[in-house]
Design an enzyme around this catalytic site. Structure first.
Site, PDB file in Angstrom:
ATOM      1  N   ARG A  46      37.615  42.338  45.502  1.00 16.67           N
ATOM      2  CA  ARG A  46      36.339  41.639  45.648  1.00 16.67           C
ATOM      3  C   ARG A  46      35.548  42.191  46.830  1.00 16.67           C
ATOM      4  O   ARG A  46      34.317  42.298  46.782  1.00 16.67           O
ATOM      5  CB  ARG A  46      36.591  40.143  45.830  1.00 16.67           C
ATOM      6  N   HIS A  84      31.689  43.513  46.678  1.00 14.05           N
ATOM      7  CA  HIS A  84      30.636  42.971  47.527  1.00 14.05           C
ATOM      8  C   HIS A  84      30.055  44.021  48.457  1.00 14.05           C
ATOM      9  O   HIS A  84      28.912  43.887  48.909  1.00 14.05           O
ATOM     10  CB  HIS A  84      31.158  41.768  48.324  1.00 14.05           C
ATOM     11  N   SER A 109      29.316  48.718  54.629  1.00 15.22           N
ATOM     12  CA  SER A 109      28.462  47.824  55.415  1.00 15.22           C
ATOM     13  C   SER A 109      29.036  46.415  55.466  1.00 15.22           C
ATOM     14  O   SER A 109      28.819  45.690  56.440  1.00 15.22           O
ATOM     15  CB  SER A 109      27.039  47.800  54.841  1.00 15.22           C
ATOM     16  N   ASN A 167      29.240  35.338  50.985  1.00 10.77           N
ATOM     17  CA  ASN A 167      30.403  35.906  51.676  1.00 10.77           C
ATOM     18  C   ASN A 167      31.042  34.988  52.703  1.00 10.77           C
ATOM     19  O   ASN A 167      32.250  35.049  52.929  1.00 10.77           O
ATOM     20  CB  ASN A 167      29.997  37.206  52.380  1.00 10.77           C
ATOM     21  N   HIS A 225      38.484  39.397  37.457  1.00 17.52           N
ATOM     22  CA  HIS A 225      38.857  37.992  37.623  1.00 17.52           C
ATOM     23  C   HIS A 225      40.146  37.637  36.892  1.00 17.52           C
ATOM     24  O   HIS A 225      40.513  36.467  36.831  1.00 17.52           O
ATOM     25  CB  HIS A 225      37.719  37.080  37.166  1.00 17.52           C
ATOM     26  N   THR A 226      40.813  38.629  36.377  1.00 13.78           N
ATOM     27  CA  THR A 226      42.157  38.392  35.839  1.00 13.78           C
ATOM     28  C   THR A 226      43.149  38.106  36.954  1.00 13.78           C
ATOM     29  O   THR A 226      44.264  37.641  36.697  1.00 13.78           O
ATOM     30  CB  THR A 226      42.628  39.599  35.003  1.00 13.78           C
TER      31      THR A 226
END
Length: 328
Positions: A63, A67, A77, A95, A194-195
């Site tokens: 993730r 992001h 960044s 976040n 998302h598994t």
């Protein structure tokens, strides 16, 4: 004269082709083959230790990479701390109190610096760590394209505007992915991340009690799944209570996430929308992946590579941070 002109044309064409090749090959899988040959094993070892310590960390690192790439491109960044002159991405709404894994990146970076000081960017370390997070969870592996440099700044505002929200509908999701040069297929494929992982109650509470302000639960939710989620996430309080994104195999990277969507067992609105919105372009991909683990495993690396190619900083346009949290 004609022969000489032809030869010059050949050289000119070859130069153009070579130039195009260089542009397209800014990121290459063997970028550190001579400058840091131990890089891949160092990152894999660091990720293995992190996942063994906490299984959930695989999803957190994956993730973190996502992001990062959706804000200014894949430039690390997201790893920058706030300063007196810059509000970074960590404190942006999508976040804050949510992203994890910064310490893991720090540990891996320190190990890389010991072996190859000042050579490997934090952006490339994060890209490799995301690949290893998938592999160590039972998913596919791939050759990560490397050669990124780290940004000198972060963007609080872009983090708030570019990142998809868990409550967004499918049209909004498609729009945000296309803004990054990613296709509808990439959207559905990358959502398969998302598994693994978990989400906070605050991200899905409205679906359980007040979907779209109706005062009712989201009708696309399976009735038994709804009851199960309500035991984890009350109508008030418990914002940080966690539920697995894949209720069936929450720590294994597989295609069950898509099978869950077919049965109304997607945790977030942004998950279930891929199937229940009746958007043909997403529904067909969901159905394909639910039926074929091999198809998902084949396409996931391709979409990850595409995401990893979002606006990379290369050459002298960035730097190799010594500490991933601060610019040099």
């Amino acid at each position: 004269m004609t022969t000489r002109l032809s030869a010059l044309l050949v050289v000119h064409v070859a130069f153009i082709v070579f130039g195009i090749t260089l542009v397209n090959a800014q990121l290459i899988s063997n970028f550190y083959a001579s400058s840091c040959p131990s890089l891949q094993s160092i990152v894999r070892s660091g990720m293995r230790a992190a996942v063994q310590n906490e299984t959930r960390m695989a999803a957190s690192i994956l993730r973190l990479f996502f992001h990062d790439c959706f804000v200014q491109g894949c430039d690390a960044s997201i790893l920058l701390d706030d300063t007196s002159t810059m509000q970074g991405e960590k404190s942006a709404f999508p976040n804050v109190n949510s992203l994890r894994g910064f310490d893991v990146v720090d540990v891996i970076k320190a190990s890389v610096e010991q072996s190859c000081p000042g050579v490997v960017s934090c952006a490339d370390i994060l890209a490799l760590a995301a690949r290893d997070a998938v592999f160590l969870s039972g998913g596919p592996s791939w050759n990560v394209l490397l050669g990124r440099r780290d940004s000198l700044t972060a963007s609080y505002s872009l983090a708030n505007s570019n990142l998809p929200a868990p409550s967004e509908d499918v049209d909004s999701l498609i729009s945000k992915f296309q803004a990054q040069g990613l296709s509808v297929s990439d959207l559905v494929t990358l959502s398969g991340a998302h598994t693994i992982g978990q989400s906070r109650c605050v991200n899905f509470r409205d679906r359980l009690y007040n979907d779209d302000g109706s005062g009712q639960a989201d009708p696309t939710l399976s009735a038994t799944y709804l009851v199960q989620l309500q035991t984890v996430c009350p109508s008030s309080g418990g914002d940080d209570n966690l539920a697995p994104l894949d209720v069936t195999t929450p720590t294994r990277f597989d295609n069950i996430y898509y099978k869950n969507l077919l049965n109304g067992r997607g945790l977030l609105t942004s998950d279930q929308e891929l199937f229940s919105s009746n958007q043909t372009s997403t529904v067909s991909v969901v159905q394909n992946y639910a039926a074929s683990s091999a198809s998902f495993f084949t396409n996931f690396p391709t979409s990850m590579i595409a995401m990893g190619n979002i606006s990379p900083i290369t050459g002298s346009n960035g730097e190799v941070r010594i500490n991933c949290r601060v610019a040099n």
